[in-house]
Scaffold this active site. Structure first.
Site, PDB file in Angstrom:
ATOM      1  N   TRP A 128      37.617  99.267  49.356  1.00  0.00           N
ATOM      2  CA  TRP A 128      36.787  97.841  49.842  1.00  0.00           C
ATOM      3  C   TRP A 128      36.223  97.356  49.293  1.00  0.00           C
ATOM      4  O   TRP A 128      36.024  95.859  48.623  1.00  0.00           O
ATOM      5  CB  TRP A 128      36.673  97.525  51.445  1.00  0.00           C
ATOM      6  CG  TRP A 128      38.471  97.753  51.901  1.00  0.00           C
ATOM      7  CD1 TRP A 128      38.752  98.399  53.089  1.00  0.00           C
ATOM      8  CD2 TRP A 128      39.762  97.252  51.213  1.00  0.00           C
ATOM      9  NE1 TRP A 128      39.964  98.410  53.319  1.00  0.00           N
ATOM     10  CE2 TRP A 128      40.630  98.235  52.655  1.00  0.00           C
ATOM     11  CE3 TRP A 128      40.211  96.192  50.955  1.00  0.00           C
ATOM     12  CZ2 TRP A 128      41.792  97.670  52.580  1.00  0.00           C
ATOM     13  CZ3 TRP A 128      41.767  95.712  51.193  1.00  0.00           C
ATOM     14  CH2 TRP A 128      42.438  96.363  51.971  1.00  0.00           C
TER      15      TRP A 128
ATOM     16  N   ASP B 183      30.892  93.044  54.274  1.00  0.00           N
ATOM     17  CA  ASP B 183      31.830  93.120  55.342  1.00  0.00           C
ATOM     18  C   ASP B 183      32.170  93.938  56.470  1.00  0.00           C
ATOM     19  O   ASP B 183      32.269  95.013  56.373  1.00  0.00           O
ATOM     20  CB  ASP B 183      32.892  93.592  54.095  1.00  0.00           C
ATOM     21  CG  ASP B 183      34.992  93.742  54.230  1.00  0.00           C
ATOM     22  OD1 ASP B 183      35.094  93.304  55.493  1.00  0.00           O
ATOM     23  OD2 ASP B 183      35.473  94.083  53.553  1.00  0.00           O
TER      24      ASP B 183
ATOM     25  N   LYS C  10      42.148  93.921  61.562  1.00  0.00           N
ATOM     26  CA  LYS C  10      41.696  95.208  61.965  1.00  0.00           C
ATOM     27  C   LYS C  10      41.477  95.233  64.003  1.00  0.00           C
ATOM     28  O   LYS C  10      41.897  95.929  64.726  1.00  0.00           O
ATOM     29  CB  LYS C  10      41.059  95.751  61.586  1.00  0.00           C
ATOM     30  CG  LYS C  10      41.094  95.816  60.063  1.00  0.00           C
ATOM     31  CD  LYS C  10      41.685  96.679  59.622  1.00  0.00           C
ATOM     32  CE  LYS C  10      42.459  96.297  57.974  1.00  0.00           C
ATOM     33  NZ  LYS C  10      41.281  95.613  56.717  1.00  0.00           N
TER      34      LYS C  10
HETATM   35  C1  PLP Z   1      41.429  95.579  55.477  1.00  0.00           C
HETATM   36  C2  PLP Z   1      40.800  95.425  55.659  1.00  0.00           C
HETATM   37  C3  PLP Z   1      39.682  94.160  54.080  1.00  0.00           C
HETATM   38  C4  PLP Z   1      41.417  93.514  53.747  1.00  0.00           C
HETATM   39  O1  PLP Z   1      41.744  92.574  54.080  1.00  0.00           O
HETATM   40  P1  PLP Z   1      42.137  91.591  53.906  1.00  0.00           P
HETATM   41  O2  PLP Z   1      42.535  90.512  55.040  1.00  0.00           O
HETATM   42  O3  PLP Z   1      44.261  92.484  53.655  1.00  0.00           O
HETATM   43  O4  PLP Z   1      42.460  90.680  52.671  1.00  0.00           O
HETATM   44  C5  PLP Z   1      38.648  94.031  53.362  1.00  0.00           C
HETATM   45  N1  PLP Z   1      38.030  95.061  53.869  1.00  0.00           N
HETATM   46  C6  PLP Z   1      37.503  95.595  54.534  1.00  0.00           C
HETATM   47  C7  PLP Z   1      37.134  96.467  55.638  1.00  0.00           C
HETATM   48  C8  PLP Z   1      39.118  96.034  55.087  1.00  0.00           C
HETATM   49  O5  PLP Z   1      38.697  97.096  56.256  1.00  0.00           O
END
Ligand code: PLP
Length: 364
Positions: A109, A176, A200
Site C-alpha cells: 500500500w 494511511d 477494514k
Molecule cells: C486495503 C488498504 C488500502 C486500499 O484501500 P481501497 O479502499 O481498496 O483503495 C490502502 N491502504 C491500506 C493500508 C489498506 O489496508
C-alpha cells in the site's frame, strides 16, 4: 477476559477486508434498508440533502473527531474512490509545485501511495523495509525538515507489521490508517492528515474517511479537478456530490457502537488481549512461526507460516472444518493471516488457537 462481542454467524471471520462488523450494527443497518427512522422509506431511497441523512453525515463526522481527539481546525470528509484515491489526492492537495514529499515504504500500500505521488511531484522515499520483504518497520531514519509532508502507513495489512510508535516529526505527518483506524488510542493532533478506507475496521466498502488540518490546504499552486480538491469537499460539508450514503451510515453505526462500549481505550485493551493470545500460541507451538520482527508485529493482521510448508494445505483444511474463514495469507507473503479487527470476538481467536493446538497434538 473482556466480554464477548456477538457476531452474526457461527463462522469465525478472519477476513482481511472487507472485514467483520458487529452483529448489532448489521442488524440495525439491515433495518434501515427497509424502514429508516420510521419514515416508511429506505435509507437507500431518500435524498442525501434531507435532514435525516444530513444528521447521519454530521454524526459520522463528529464521531471521527471525538474518537481521534481532533482539536478544532480539522475537517472530516467521507469520500468515494477508496483509500487508493487518497494516494493521489494527498499529493495533489499538499505537495507544492516546487516542493517535495517524503515517504516511508513499508509494503504494497505504501508503494502504491509512492507511485501516485511521483506522478504529481517530487517524491523521496526516505526509508524502506523492502530489503527484508517488508517484515519490519524502519526506525531511526532522518526526516527532511524541508519536505511538504511525511507519509506513513500505520499498519501493513499484507505483511502484518504496525508502527507501535509514530515518528517524531516537525513537518506535517500524513498517515494511511486504513487497517488499524480506531483500533487503539492515538493522539490525532499529531497528524496533519489521516485517511482510512472504511472496509477494514470502520464499516463497509464504499467510503473513505479523511481528516485534514485545514490550514495546510490551498498552497500547492496547482490546478486540480474539483472532485480531487479537499477544500471543495470541506466547503460543501462533505456533500459536493452525492456521498456514498449507505457505507457512511454503517460506518456511523460502527463508530457509535465503539463509543457506547467504552471507546478506544476499551477496544485497545481487547485488541491487545486478542493479539497476545494468538502470538503466544504462534511462539509456543512447535509447528508455526511468525513472519515479522517481533517488536513490529501488527495487532490487526497476524501473519504466520507452518515451519513445514508441506503441511499448509492440511492446516487450511483443519481451519475450514472448524469454521475459521478468511485465513489464507496474501499471495505476496503466503502462509496464513488472521485479521483481528475490532468486531472479531476473542472467542474466535480462541477457536483458532484450539485448532493450532490440536494440529500440533496430531501432527507435531
Ligand atoms: C486495503 C488498504 C488500502 C486500499 O484501500 P481501497 O479502499 O481498496 O483503495 C490502502 N491502504 C491500506 C493500508 C489498506 O489496508
Amino acid at each position: 477476559m473482556i466480554s464477548n462481542i456477538p457476531t452474526m454467524t457461527k463462522v469465525h471471520n478472519f477476513s482481511a477486508g472487507p472485514g467483520v462488523l458487529p452483529a448489532e450494527v448489521l442488524k440495525e443497518a439491515s433495518q434501515a434498508v427497509i424502514n429508516f427512522n420510521n419514515l416508511d422509506l429506505s435509507l437507500l431511497e431518500i435524498s442525501h440533502r434531507g435532514k435525516d441523512f444530513i444528521d447521519v453525515m454530521e454524526e459520522a463526522r463528529s464521531l471521527v473527531k471525538e474518537l481521534l481527539g481532533l482539536p478544532s481546525g480539522y475537517s472530516v470528509l467521507f469520500l468515494g474512490g477508496g483509500a487508493s484515491l487518497q494516494f493521489g489526492m494527498v499529493p495533489s492537495n499538499l505537495l507544492r509545485a516546487n516542493g517535495h514529499a517524503a515517504y516511508v515504504n513499508t509494503g504494497v500500500w505504501a508503494s502504491k501511495a509512492i507511485k501516485e505521488s511521483k506522478i504529481i511531484g517530487n517524491t523521496k522515499v526516505i526509508a524502506s523495509s523492502e530489503d527484508k520483504n517488508f517484515n519490519y518497520i524502519p526506525k531511526g531514519f532522518s526526516i527532511p525538515n524541508d519536505a511538504d509532508y511525511l507519509h506513513i502507513t500505520s499498519n501493513n495489512t499484507i505483511y502484518g507489521t504496525q508502527y507501535q510508535e509514530f515518528p517524531d516529526c516537525s513537518i506535517p505527518l500524513v498517515c494511511d490508517m486504513s487497517s488499524d483506524i480506531f483500533s487503539r488510542k492515538v493522539d490525532g493532533s499529531k497528524f496533519a492528515l489521516i485517511y482510512a478506507g472504511a472496509q477494514k475496521n470502520m464499516g463497509p466498502a464504499g467510503t473513505t474517511m479523511v481528516a485534514v488540518r485545514e490550514d495546510l490546504l490551498g498552497k500547492t499552486e496547482r490546478k486540480m479537478l474539483t472532485m480531487l480538491d479537499y477544500s471543495e469537499h470541506i466547503k460543501a460539508d462533505s456533500m459536493y456530490n452525492t456521498p456514498p450514503v449507505y457505507p457512511i451510515y454503517v460506518s456511523m453505526l460502527t463508530m457509535k457502537w465503539l463509543k457506547n462500549n467504552g471507546g478506544l481505550s476499551w477496544i485497545e485493551k481487547l485488541n491487545n488481549e486478542k493479539a497476545a493470545l494468538l502470538y503466544n500460541e504462534i511462539d509456543r507451538n512447535s509447528m508455526f512461526e511468525g513472519t515479522t520482527e517481533i517488536e513490529d508485529r501488527s495487532k490487526m493482521n497476524v501473519t504466520f507460516v507452518l515451519k513445514n510448508a508441506a503441511l499448509e494445505a492440511e492446516f487450511a483444511k483443519w481451519a475450514k472444518e472448524a469454521n475459521l474463514s478468511g485465513l489464507p495469507g496474501h499471495r505476496s507473503v503466503g502462509g496464513f493471516r488472521a485479521s483481528l479487527y475490532n468486531a472479531l470476538p476473542i472467542e474466535s481467536v480462541q477457536a483458532l488457537v484450539d485448532v493450532m493446538r490440536a494440529f500440533e497434538a496430531k501432527l507435531g
